[in-house]
Each structure stands twice: as C-alpha cells, then as structure tokens.
Design a protein around this motif. Structure first.
Motif, PDB file in Angstrom:
ATOM      1  N   GLY A  73      74.662 -17.958  67.665  1.00  0.00           N
ATOM      2  CA  GLY A  73      76.107 -17.912  67.843  1.00  0.00           C
ATOM      3  C   GLY A  73      76.861 -18.847  66.916  1.00  0.00           C
ATOM      4  O   GLY A  73      78.069 -19.005  67.022  1.00  0.00           O
ATOM      5  N   GLU A  92      76.159  -9.224  72.530  1.00  0.00           N
ATOM      6  CA  GLU A  92      75.196  -8.149  72.251  1.00  0.00           C
ATOM      7  C   GLU A  92      75.291  -7.070  73.333  1.00  0.00           C
ATOM      8  O   GLU A  92      75.672  -7.339  74.466  1.00  0.00           O
ATOM      9  N   ARG A 131      79.298  -6.565  65.048  1.00  0.00           N
ATOM     10  CA  ARG A 131      78.477  -6.056  66.154  1.00  0.00           C
ATOM     11  C   ARG A 131      78.942  -6.659  67.480  1.00  0.00           C
ATOM     12  O   ARG A 131      78.867  -6.017  68.512  1.00  0.00           O
ATOM     13  N   ILE A 153      67.972 -14.352  63.012  1.00  0.00           N
ATOM     14  CA  ILE A 153      68.996 -14.790  62.061  1.00  0.00           C
ATOM     15  C   ILE A 153      69.710 -13.516  61.622  1.00  0.00           C
ATOM     16  O   ILE A 153      69.057 -12.503  61.353  1.00  0.00           O
TER      17      ILE A 153
HETATM   18  C1  BG6 Z   1      71.274 -12.348  67.984  1.00  0.00           C
HETATM   19  C2  BG6 Z   1      70.959 -13.774  67.891  1.00  0.00           C
HETATM   20  O1  BG6 Z   1      71.219 -11.878  69.251  1.00  0.00           O
HETATM   21  O2  BG6 Z   1      70.410 -11.687  67.068  1.00  0.00           O
HETATM   22  C3  BG6 Z   1      71.473 -14.128  66.573  1.00  0.00           C
HETATM   23  O3  BG6 Z   1      71.614 -14.529  68.898  1.00  0.00           O
HETATM   24  C4  BG6 Z   1      70.823 -13.347  65.454  1.00  0.00           C
HETATM   25  O4  BG6 Z   1      71.346 -15.496  66.403  1.00  0.00           O
HETATM   26  C5  BG6 Z   1      70.804 -11.886  65.763  1.00  0.00           C
HETATM   27  O5  BG6 Z   1      71.538 -13.516  64.284  1.00  0.00           O
HETATM   28  C6  BG6 Z   1      69.938 -11.069  64.841  1.00  0.00           C
HETATM   29  O6  BG6 Z   1      69.953  -9.752  65.292  1.00  0.00           O
HETATM   30  P1  BG6 Z   1      68.945  -8.651  64.774  1.00  0.00           P
HETATM   31  O7  BG6 Z   1      69.294  -7.446  65.572  1.00  0.00           O
HETATM   32  O8  BG6 Z   1      69.231  -8.502  63.331  1.00  0.00           O
HETATM   33  O9  BG6 Z   1      67.586  -9.156  65.055  1.00  0.00           O
END
Ligand code: BG6
Length: 254
Positions: A187, A95, A165, A156
């Motif tokens: 992950g 991220e 991403r 999720i």
């Molecule tokens: C990630 C989590 O950082 O955020 C993931 O580790 C999850 O498990 C993801 O799928 C979801 O991202 P967002 O930005 O859609 O909330």
C-alpha cells in the motif's frame, strides 16, 4: 539444453542480486505477463523456500494480489507438525475479494494445516475510523501478532496499474503521476529512487516494521514489473526476491 538453461538462470540470479543489492534472488523461466504457468511456478518456488525456513509456531504475514493468490494455490503442508499462524500483513487496500489477503491467508492456512486470523478493516479507512479501530482490543490483538511475524510474503506492483486496480481517486492518481511513482508494495507507492510518494491508510505492517522481521520474501515477475521491482528494492530491503526471467532480463537491460 535444459541444464544449460538452468545455468543461464544462475548467472542471471547473480547479476540481478548485484544490481538490486538483494540478499537472495530466485529466477523462474518465462514471462508471467504472458503465461499464467510462470506465476504458478513462482508460487511453487515460494512454497519450497518456505518449507526450507519455516519452524513450528512461526507467524507468516501475507499481502494480497494475484501473485500471492498463486502462492496460496501452490501451498502444501509445510512440515509434519506445523502449528503455523497465517495473517494478512495489512488491512484490505482495494483488491477484489478473490485477491484480498484475508481470503489468501485462509486458503494458505487450510492447505498448510495451519491456523489463521483475519483483519477486519473497512476499505477505504477514514482517519476517525482508523483512530477508533487501533484501540479496539480484538484488532490490537491481531496487530500485535502481525508485528511479531517471523515471515512476510508480499507482492510488488506497478504504481499506476495498482492505483487504477484499487479504484484510487483522481486526486491521488494525479499525485502519483506528478511525482512519477513507479512501484507499489504494502500500500506504499514509491518513485524511481525509492522515495515514498503516497501511502494507503490502513492497519498492519508498516514499512519500518520489515527491518526486524527475519524473512521478508517478495514475489513479483513479468517484464511489465521491471521498473517497479528496481524502485521497490531501493527502499524496501526484502531478503529474497522470487521473480521470472522476463523481469530479470528487462531489469538488467535498464
Ligand atoms: C497487492 C499487494 O495486493 O498485490 C501489493 O498489497 C502488490 O503490495 C500487489 O503490489 C501485486 O499484485 P499482483 O496481482 O501483480 O501480484
């Protein structure tokens, strides 16, 4: 009219609970794909729920992502004499800094008057680095605390969206596509039946650790995440799903 809408959501919650075989479901109005305020409301609902379950000296482990960032944004002191510990659930898994769990737990701890510890793990993590790091005493210490978490809060994601991403390699994206991965959490990438297709190598919570954790809270909304939510719940038995109306309706249509 407002009460009617609320009651409508209660009915949806019951239906969704049955469909996902989830213990508890909370649905907020709207579609977080389209409006940021919906994600903020999911964040607030998560904080309100936390206030209702949290006890002194509890350990709260959190993943990254924009939804978890919204939970951090909504964080307030959880109770009078807190003494909570916030930890990232796993090492960084691609991220950007803003949405990394290390940053998110810092904000949560500051706002909740709690404490935090960080997990410094390179990303991506090679097999050799992994083997060395798990033996590092300071890291082992944090890992033990993570594994003894009382509460886990996680997002999720849609599998391919998350893989892109995270700037995942072409080989892995191909592997995800040819095995039709649809969801991602912690992950881990899952297919429609909940089977694990791929797992990002990092330290921290493993899927099997969730079984022994008292409260596992998933927060994920938006029509685009409907398939991902269904897929994740085939395997990952989180205790509570906080989602939005658009995701819920799309799941129930499918
Ligand atoms: C990630 C989590 O950082 O955020 C993931 O580790 C999850 O498990 C993801 O799928 C979801 O991202 P967002 O930005 O859609 O909330």
């Amino acid at each position: 009219k407002f009460m009617g809408e609320l009651m409508g959501l209660n009915v949806l919650e019951e239906q969704l609970k049955g469909k996902l075989q989830a213990k508890k479901v909370l649905i907020l109005p709207g579609n977080s794909d389209e409006h940021d305020w919906v994600k903020r409301e999911m964040g607030r609902a998560c904080v309100t729920f936390l206030q209702s379950i949290v006890k002194e000296r509890m350990i709260i482990a959190v993943t990254g992502g924009t939804t978890m960032a919204a939970v951090a944004n909504a964080m307030t002191p959880l109770s009078k004499n807190g003494d909570y510990l916030f930890l990232p659930a796993r090492g960084a898994i691609g991220e950007k800094a803003e949405d990394q769990s290390n940053r998110i737990v810092t904000e949560m701890a500051e706002k909740a008057n709690g404490d935090y510890r960080l997990l410094y793990v390179p990303d991506p993590l090679s097999e050799t680095a992994y083997q060395t790091l798990v033996k590092e005493p300071s890291i082992q210490d944090v890992l033990e605390q993570i594994k003894s978490a009382n509460i886990v809060i996680h997002g999720i994601g849609d599998a391919i969206t998350m893989a892109k991403r995270r700037k995942t390699s072409k080989e892995i994206i191909l592997k995800l596509q040819s095995n039709t991965a649809v969801s991602e959490a912690f992950g881990y990438y899952f297919d429609e039946s909940g089977k694990i297709i791929h797992k990002v190598r990092t330290l921290g919570i493993q899927l099997e650790d969730l079984v022994s954790i008292d409260h596992v809270i998933a927060v994920a909304g938006g029509k685009s995440k409907a398939k991902a939510i269904v897929s994740y719940f085939k395997q990952g038995k989180s205790d509570l799903l906080i989602t939005d109306e658009a995701a819920a309706k799309q799941i129930l249509r499918g």
